[in-house]
Scaffold this active site. Structure first.
Site, PDB file in Angstrom:
ATOM      1  N   GLY A   1       0.691  -1.069  -0.113  1.00 26.15           N
ATOM      2  CA  GLY A   1      -0.033   0.022  -0.039  1.00 26.15           C
ATOM      3  C   GLY A   1       0.900   1.260   0.079  1.00 26.15           C
ATOM      4  O   GLY A   1       1.893   1.282   0.390  1.00 26.15           O
TER       5      GLY A   1
ATOM      6  N   LYS B   1       8.467  -0.410   5.617  1.00 26.00           N
ATOM      7  CA  LYS B   1       7.857   0.683   5.272  1.00 26.00           C
ATOM      8  C   LYS B   1       8.733   1.699   4.923  1.00 26.00           C
ATOM      9  O   LYS B   1       9.839   2.215   5.764  1.00 26.00           O
ATOM     10  CB  LYS B   1       7.180   1.241   6.629  1.00 26.00           C
ATOM     11  CG  LYS B   1       6.164   2.331   6.531  1.00 26.00           C
ATOM     12  CD  LYS B   1       5.558   2.750   8.007  1.00 26.00           C
ATOM     13  CE  LYS B   1       4.754   3.917   7.771  1.00 26.00           C
ATOM     14  NZ  LYS B   1       3.833   3.967   9.204  1.00 26.00           N
TER      15      LYS B   1
ATOM     16  N   ASP C   1      -3.675   9.307  16.222  1.00 24.54           N
ATOM     17  CA  ASP C   1      -4.130   8.764  15.009  1.00 24.54           C
ATOM     18  C   ASP C   1      -4.887   7.500  14.991  1.00 24.54           C
ATOM     19  O   ASP C   1      -4.691   6.490  13.755  1.00 24.54           O
ATOM     20  CB  ASP C   1      -3.061   8.617  13.810  1.00 24.54           C
ATOM     21  CG  ASP C   1      -4.050   8.797  12.530  1.00 24.54           C
ATOM     22  OD1 ASP C   1      -5.051   9.015  12.462  1.00 24.54           O
ATOM     23  OD2 ASP C   1      -2.974   8.540  11.424  1.00 24.54           O
TER      24      ASP C   1
ATOM     25  N   GLY D   1       0.353   8.663   2.655  1.00 19.71           N
ATOM     26  CA  GLY D   1       0.748  10.058   2.411  1.00 19.71           C
ATOM     27  C   GLY D   1       2.247  10.322   2.904  1.00 19.71           C
ATOM     28  O   GLY D   1       2.910  11.217   1.939  1.00 19.71           O
TER      29      GLY D   1
END
Length: 499
Positions: free
Chosen positions: A29, A50, A145, A32
């Site tokens: 995936g 990541k 978040d 942002g």
């Protein structure tokens, strides 16, 4: 082939090897800040990697926040927090994290795919999340978040909390500083105090858990808005609607838990993640939650009085209002000496008449409230016109004062590409000083006696109120430059309209 250059750049990494040991196998995936890949170590170990986007990696602050995720997760040491096993920098200078590879899907994707999530399953997920947050808050870490896409459901039935990259840390993260007024998080799940840019604590995460549960159970967000500015204003100024008003099929106990988690007033919200988790565990164990007693608006006892004080509660229908008076007690001798219908007829008549009287009173109260609201609107409209005339008559005096107290170096030019409504043309010749804001263009949004935002007509744009270097409170970020709030009229969010 995608036309998105960022996606194309991320896809181009597939098949490459990082630091001579991690082979990039596929793209999981793109977000942002970073892209996540499935990778294999040269000894055969599979993992997730990541990688921060190159355009983000140029910022020292964002790099530090990205690397902070590994530090936060390492401090937690909780099995429900995704494990970070390594941190390094790629050959092109982009930082990356090596994490455990998860098999499953996010809570948001599961809810979308299956058309919702069963109530008890959602409670079990929330209980695990709150357990992780309880540990994090004890270490001074606030996630900031929590949302459906950051809660991962594994194929084995477990739960993982993702993305501690923007967590606020009391210790160990001093190299990461957040500018005053900056908002970090996802707007529909942010608490009012988080949106205002002030100091936050673990109760901001509790609000986000409540907002996540609300989203799954109600199939909608806490507040809806046609623009981001409108949504921001609602989240910052309006309490969340009672869950039962938008999801009547949800059990009263769960509604009470979600409503308390979403309390606008911090003192009424759950004080800790542990307190909220205890309530959830009691519901799962079929016992009533003591921390969030069932409010009168969701009680199942029809014999109790029906409260209509709350703004989100609907008035009872006439047939419902008649139920309580109709439950009457008949003396035993009347049953033996007369037919049932004859003994009940007077009471039934009284009940019917009483119902009509109550309905008439409610209608009269509603008429008075609406009339008063109309009168207030009319007065406000008249005040607006008077204010416009006063400002017009005093504009030349204001311009002269501004000219006498400013220097040519303080003049500003109107931005040509700044987002927001275009300022109107001044009524006088341009001066080398900043001209005042056009009459009636801005208002102050009131919250708890303070003005955190300036808004334009129809809530189209919102600008934060800040204190400039001279100690003057101004609307910052407007196309007109910093506008002093002195003299601007207050705007009450309950009106939900400009005029």
């Amino acid at each position: 082939m995608s036309d998105d250059p960022q996606l194309a750049h991320c896809t181009a990494r597939i098949g490459t090897v990082l630091r001579g040991k991690w082979r990039i196998d596929s793209l999981i995936g793109v977000g942002g800040m970073a892209a996540v890949y499935e990778a294999t170590h040269r000894i055969g170990r599979r993992c997730a990697i990541k990688i921060l986007h190159p355009e983000i990696a140029v910022s020292k602050e964002l790099r530090a926040r990205f690397e902070q995720e590994a530090l936060a997760v390492n401090q937690l040491g909780h099995p429900a927090a995704v494990n970070v096993v390594d941190i390094d920098t790629s050959e092109d200078g982009s930082p990356f994290l090596v994490m455990e590879l998860l098999d499953g899907e996010s809570l948001g994707k599961r809810a979308h795919r299956s058309g919702g999530i069963e109530e008890r399953e959602l409670l079990r997920v929330a209980s695990t999340v709150l357990e992780v947050l309880d540990v994090a808050h004890g270490l001074g870490i606030v996630h900031r978040d929590i949302k459906p896409d950051n809660l991962f459901l594994t194929s084995s039935g477990g739960v993982k909390v993702l993305d501690f990259g923007i967590a606020r840390m009391r210790q160990g993260g001093s190299n990461v500083r957040t500018r005053i007024g900056a908002m970090l998080g996802t707007l529909p799940y942010m608490s009012p105090e988080q949106i205002a840019g002030g100091e936050i604590d673990g109760r901001a995460d509790i609000f986000a858990v409540g907002a996540t549960m609300f989203r799954i159970l109600a199939g909608r967000r806490v507040h809806e808005g046609s623009t981001e500015s409108e949504l921001l204003i609602k989240m910052a100024t309006q309490p969340a609607p009672a869950l039962r008003t938008v999801a009547p099929s949800v059990s009263p106990e769960v509604c009470a838990i979600v409503d308390r988690a979403l309390a606008f007033d911090l003192s009424r919200r759950y004080p800790t993640a542990r307190a909220m988790r205890e309530d959830i565990e009691r519901v799962l164990g079929a016992s009533a939650p003591p921390h969030a007693p069932t409010p009168a608006s969701i009680r199942a006892d029809v014999s109790s009085a029906i409260s209509v004080d709350g703004p989100t509660m609907a008035a009872p229908a006439p047939s419902q209002a008649m139920q309580a008076p109709m439950v009457v007690s008949v003396p035993p001798q009347s049953v033996a000496t007369s037919p049932q219908a004859d003994s009940n007829s007077p009471f039934l008549m009284i009940a019917v008449i009483g119902s009509f009287v109550v309905a008439a009173l409610l209608a009269a109260v509603l008429f008075v409230v609406r009339s008063r609201g109309s009168a207030e609107d009319a007065r406000e409209s008249a005040d607006d016109e008077t204010s416009q005339e006063d400002k017009a008559s005093g504009s030349s005096r204001t311009m002269a004062t501004s000219s006498s107290t400013s220097t040519p170096s303080s003049s500003t030019s109107t931005p040509s590409s700044t987002a927001g409504p275009s300022p109107t043309s001044p009524t006088a010749a341009p001066l080398p000083t900043r001209r005042p804001a056009p009459n009636g263009k801005y208002r102050l949004l009131m919250k708890d006696g303070k003005y955190p935002f300036c808004v334009t007509s129809k809530l189209k744009y919102a600008y934060p109120v800040r204190t400039n270097d001279e100690g003057v409170k101004v609307c910052s970020g407007t196309p007109d430059g910093p506008i002093p709030i002195d003299g601007l009229k207050a705007y009450h969010p309950s009106e939900l309209q400009w005029e």
